[in-house]
Design a protein around this motif. Structure first.
Motif, PDB file in Angstrom:
ATOM      1  N   LEU A 277      28.114  15.089 -30.695  1.00  0.00           N
ATOM      2  CA  LEU A 277      27.562  13.789 -30.286  1.00  0.00           C
ATOM      3  C   LEU A 277      26.060  13.733 -30.543  1.00  0.00           C
ATOM      4  CD1 LEU A 277      28.088  11.067 -28.875  1.00  0.00           C
ATOM      5  CD2 LEU A 277      27.565  12.200 -26.717  1.00  0.00           C
ATOM      6  N   ALA A 278      25.353  14.825 -30.192  1.00  0.00           N
ATOM      7  CA  ALA A 278      23.899  14.852 -30.390  1.00  0.00           C
ATOM      8  C   ALA A 278      23.562  14.763 -31.870  1.00  0.00           C
ATOM      9  CB  ALA A 278      23.307  16.127 -29.786  1.00  0.00           C
ATOM     10  N   VAL A 279      24.300  15.518 -32.695  1.00  0.00           N
ATOM     11  CA  VAL A 279      24.023  15.495 -34.137  1.00  0.00           C
ATOM     12  C   VAL A 279      24.278  14.100 -34.696  1.00  0.00           C
ATOM     13  CG1 VAL A 279      24.832  16.340 -36.367  1.00  0.00           C
ATOM     14  CG2 VAL A 279      24.377  17.948 -34.541  1.00  0.00           C
ATOM     15  N   VAL A 280      25.384  13.474 -34.276  1.00  0.00           N
ATOM     16  CA  VAL A 280      25.714  12.140 -34.793  1.00  0.00           C
ATOM     17  C   VAL A 280      24.635  11.132 -34.399  1.00  0.00           C
ATOM     18  CG1 VAL A 280      27.297  10.203 -34.517  1.00  0.00           C
ATOM     19  CG2 VAL A 280      28.194  12.471 -34.955  1.00  0.00           C
ATOM     20  N   LEU A 281      24.227  11.166 -33.126  1.00  0.00           N
ATOM     21  CA  LEU A 281      23.207  10.210 -32.676  1.00  0.00           C
ATOM     22  C   LEU A 281      21.880  10.455 -33.375  1.00  0.00           C
ATOM     23  CD1 LEU A 281      23.905   9.977 -28.852  1.00  0.00           C
ATOM     24  CD2 LEU A 281      24.280   8.238 -30.584  1.00  0.00           C
ATOM     25  N   ASN A 282      21.529  11.736 -33.562  1.00  0.00           N
ATOM     26  CA  ASN A 282      20.256  12.054 -34.199  1.00  0.00           C
ATOM     27  C   ASN A 282      20.252  11.648 -35.664  1.00  0.00           C
ATOM     28  OD1 ASN A 282      18.502  14.214 -35.768  1.00  0.00           O
ATOM     29  ND2 ASN A 282      17.661  14.002 -33.719  1.00  0.00           N
TER      30      ASN A 282
END
Lengths: 237, 226
Positions: free
Chosen positions: B101-106
């Motif tokens: 999730l963090a990678v996708v949002l970033n």
């Protein structure tokens, strides 16, 4: 809710701790970036001049560091240097002061190593982008090579490099957060400690994020105005 | 370099590489369409939508990814609403899911920036022509805007894809054992720090070379001058 925040931030003085952490973050970022830039400039010039062997080595270093995660470089420097730093400091009897300063030194070096690799590419690209006609003009005036470089090539390249330097700086200030994983007391680490003690990670990490955001926003504004100042006389061409 | 260490380390790193690739594949697979959508929204006519997406991009581009990972994994887990909602809890309760999730949002924020500039650089006449022909907005996007924008954006997106592979290493800070996580463990186990670093670096460089070559081939295939 607001009362809790007041108690947490002011009476338990977490606000002060977070601000101190921010100062450490900025200091590490600035020193690391300056160190990296100082080392990168001669390396980039040698790479630009295509000095044999050196330019291949510089290329190898730059590709290696830019190709692996910053976290891995930091682990290498921390775990790789603990043994001999201990040995050296023990031999000279500075064990205690070294234990305190050690994370800071290695943290700064790690940030410098990472930012240096990116700075090399930026400076080299800028040097290559200086219009060849200007160098020929300097040559036709019979300026010595050193003067040509210091008075013509380098100032022009610095202007062209500013955008890239801005990117490297933004990345560097964000990379300082990675140094926290090895125990350096900067903003991120302070937030993690606060989150652990007060059991409110959401609040502390959001404050850390906000502080980082302020740093990047302020430096972005500063770079924009610097860019505008250096663009005087170049606009509209 | 000791061959024994290579033989010992490589199997672990291969397991780690699977996790790294998993995160990267999700990062590209979800992050790219998401980023394109946000990039499009930032060029839209609705001011509220534009403001919202601008703010999202500014926040995720202006803060370190480590902070984002920690806010998502440790911070959001504090909110009782999220803990009680099974879907949301599934997304952030597990380290791997939180990392994805963090990678996708970033990456979404950076991709949006890349595609926004690409969309802005499109010649206005082409889009007006498509609208004048009475094309449906979706068709204007899928047949005119996107094919042109993707050619503009691809060089910048390839370096973003390489960054996704590198940023996935932050998953190791929230207990996910991917390449960097295993490398750290191996470094503290074997003390052969330089050797482990070189082997691990070889893994990352290989992945990045494959990704960059693939995107380069795609770029060449899509370019008009063949």
């Amino acid at each position: 809710m607001l009362g809790d925040l007041w108690v947490l931030m002011v009476e338990q003085s977490w606000a002060l701790a977070l601000l101190k952490g921010s100062v450490v973050t900025i200091a590490i970022g600035l020193i690391g970036m300056a160190l990296g830039f100082l080392v990168a400039t001669p390396l980039a010039i040698m790479r630009w001049r295509k000095v044999v062997v050196v330019s291949q080595l510089v290329d190898g270093y730059s590709i290696l560091v830019r190709g692996v995660p910053g976290l891995l470089v930091i682990y290498l420097l921390f775990f790789g240097s603990i043994e001999w730093v201990k040995a050296i400091t023990a031999a000279f009897g500075y064990q205690d002061s070294a234990d305190n300063a050690y994370p800071y030194i290695v943290g700064v070096v790690a940030i410098a190593v990472i930012s240096c690799a990116y700075s090399i590419e930026v400076i080299r690209g800028a040097l290559q982008a200086v219009p060849y006609g200007l160098l020929e003009a300097a040559q036709s005036l019979a300026l010595p090579k050193g003067v040509t470089f210091m008075r013509v090539t380098f100032p022009l390249a610095l202007r062209l490099a500013l955008g890239g330097i801005n990117n490297v700086w933004q990345m560097t200030i964000k990379d300082t957060s990675l140094v926290s994983v090895v125990g350096l007391q900067e903003l991120m680490r302070t937030a993690a400690i606060g989150a652990g003690i007060t059991r409110s990670p959401l609040l502390f990490y959001c404050i850390a994020a906000a502080l980082f955001f302020c740093m990047t926003a302020v430096s972005q504004t500063a770079f924009s105005s610097a860019e505008r100042a250096l663009d005087r006389g170049f606009r509209g061409r | 370099m000791d061959l024994g260490i290579i033989a010992y380390a490589v199997p672990f790193l291969v397991i780690g590489a699977k996790t790294t690739l998993l995160i990267a594949v999700f990062g590209v697979g979800i992050g790219l369409p998401f980023g394109v959508a946000v990039g499009l929204a930032r060029c839209s006519r609705s001011r509220a939508l534009r403001r919202l997406c601008d703010a999202y991009c500014a926040i995720f581009r202006g803060t370190p990814m480590l902070v984002q990972v920690f806010v998502i994994y440790y911070g959001l887990a504090q909110v009782s609403f999220i803990r009680q909602n099974p879907v949301l809890w599934w997304m952030i309760g597990d380290g791997l899911n939180a990392a994805i999730l963090a990678v996708v949002l970033n990456t979404g924020a950076y991709t949006a920036e890349i595609f926004r500039t690409a969309f802005l650089s499109l010649p206005k006449g082409l889009i007006e022509a498509a609208e004048a022909c009475g094309m449906h907005p979706w068709h204007v996007f899928s047949r005119v805007k996107f094919p042109l924008a993707v050619r503009q954006a691809l060089p910048a997106y390839s370096s973003e894809a390489a960054i996704i592979v590198k940023e996935s290493s932050l998953a190791s800070t929230i207990t996910v054992l991917e390449i960097t996580g295993y490398a750290k463990r191996l470094m503290s186990e074997t003390f052969a720090i330089m050797d482990i670093f070189i082997i691990t670096a070889a893994f990352y460089l290989t992945i990045n070379v494959v990704v960059l070559t693939g995107l380069k081939l795609l770029e060449r295939r899509l370019s008009f001058a063949r």
